[in-house]
Design an enzyme around this catalytic site. Structure first.
Site, short mmCIF file in Angstrom:
data_model
loop_
_atom_site.label_atom_id
_atom_site.label_comp_id
_atom_site.label_asym_id
_atom_site.label_seq_id
_atom_site.Cartn_x
_atom_site.Cartn_y
_atom_site.Cartn_z
N LYS A 161 0.84 -1.18 0.00
CA LYS A 161 0.00 0.00 0.00
C LYS A 161 0.89 1.24 0.00
CE LYS A 161 -4.16 -1.97 0.55
NZ LYS A 161 -5.30 -1.74 -0.37
N LYS A 205 -14.42 -8.19 -6.20
CA LYS A 205 -14.72 -8.23 -4.77
C LYS A 205 -16.23 -8.43 -4.61
CE LYS A 205 -11.02 -5.11 -3.20
NZ LYS A 205 -10.74 -3.77 -2.60
#
Length: 329
Positions: free
Chosen positions: A150, A246
């Site tokens: 990230k 997702k």
């Protein structure tokens, strides 16, 4: 015996803060649905996501709007027309899959004609911090097969270099969570090659990615926030080389399988992703993971305490939950 529907808002504290470009999370907030019929109960879980204008309260309110239809016997296909994609539909859809498995005596794998979930290499996340702290985290994961890094727009080069130096052999996914702009994406291309990055995930904001249609990236770019359901593919396929499926975005396993198949037909790469949530969210997602090039289902590994019998991680491989946890008779 008529069906019953129970919806709840639950919280799972995390072992440590989960930091991304969008903010910091210290607990996982989920909405669960339990649908009872003929002495059996099917369960599903979803994460209402503020990025998409959702909250636990709004998800519960949405579930209430279709409670009567579900209790009257509405199934997964009807649900697609009753609710839009999102967390509320995901929780109900997954509960219906689980209930159908329990009532029919068949597991979900046989119902969809796919393989039984097996251990799969799943990304382990190195969250945003100063480069030295990210390097320390990466060093502890250096022998894992796949890491997700990230980053933000502050100093992503230093962050990526620190992780790569600490974990020289791991495959890398870099995820700016929409925090970059076009100039930064273009400037980072040589570094992505140098650092042997496998995938760049949603670097720019959804809605500000039109320019990607004429861009030839050094490494494949994966749509996340820009892709929700199969109907988004005509536009997304012109801009991205892969899509992140997702269940909280698609609104359940039913629509996720449709998206995955449609993406494959267009020659796109596939990632299966998740929100930070419990193993009840991962169990259905593992069926999509069996079709995917990249898997990022480490959400439960951030919980202080997961559901009993849930997924477990060994040497970077995510093992499915125990039998009868979800989707089996």
């Amino acid at each position: 015996m008529p069906r019953t529907v129970l919806a709840q808002h639950l919280r799972f504290p995390l072992t440590r803060p989960f930091r991304i470009a969008r903010g910091v999370k210290t607990e996982a907030e989920v909405v669960t649905v339990a649908i009872g019929e003929d002495g059996r109960t099917g369960c599903g879980e979803a994460v209402p996501y503020p990025r998409y204008g959702e909250s636990p309260a709004s998800a519960l309110a949405t579930i209430e709007t279709v409670r009567d239809r579900i209790e009257e016997g509405a199934g997964r296909e009807e649900l697609l027309s009753l609710l839009p994609a999102g967390a509320a539909r995901n929780a109900i859809d997954c509960a219906l899959w689980d209930l159908e498995a329990k009532l029919s005596g068949r597991d979900v794998a046989s119902m969809i004609g796919g393989p039984v979930p097996r251990p799969v290499a799943s990304a382990l996340t190195v969250t945003i911090d100063d480069p030295e702290a990210m390097a320390r985290t990466a060093a502890g994961l250096a022998e894992m097969p796949l890491l997700k890094v990230k980053v933000d727009a502050g100093d992503p080069e230093a962050q990526i270099r620190a992780v790569r130096k600490a974990a020289p052999r791991a495959r890398l996914i870099v995820d700016p969570n929409e925090s970059w702009d076009r100039d930064l994406v273009e400037a980072m291309q040589p570094l992505l090659i140098e650092m042997h990055v496998d995938l760049l995930e949603q670097p720019v904001p959804a809605g500000s990615d039109e320019w990607l249609e004429g861009f030839a990236p050094a490494v494949p770019i994966c749509a996340d926030e820009s892709i929700h359901v199969a109907e988004d593919l005509p536009t997304v396929a012109r801009r991205y080389q892969a899509v992140n499926v997702k269940l909280d975005k698609t609104g359940g396993l039913t629509a996720a399988l449709t998206l995955a198949q449609a993406a494959r037909e267009r020659g796109l790469g596939l990632m299966t992703g998740c929100m930070v949530s419990s193993s009840l969210s991962m169990a259905p997602a593992l069926h999509v993971a069996m079709l995917s090039d990249f898997v990022d289902l480490d959400g439960p590994l951030w919980l202080r305490e997961d559901r009993f019998g849930g997924v477990r991680q060994e040497s970077g491989f995510l093992h499915p939950p125990v039998d009868r946890f979800w989707g089996t008779s």
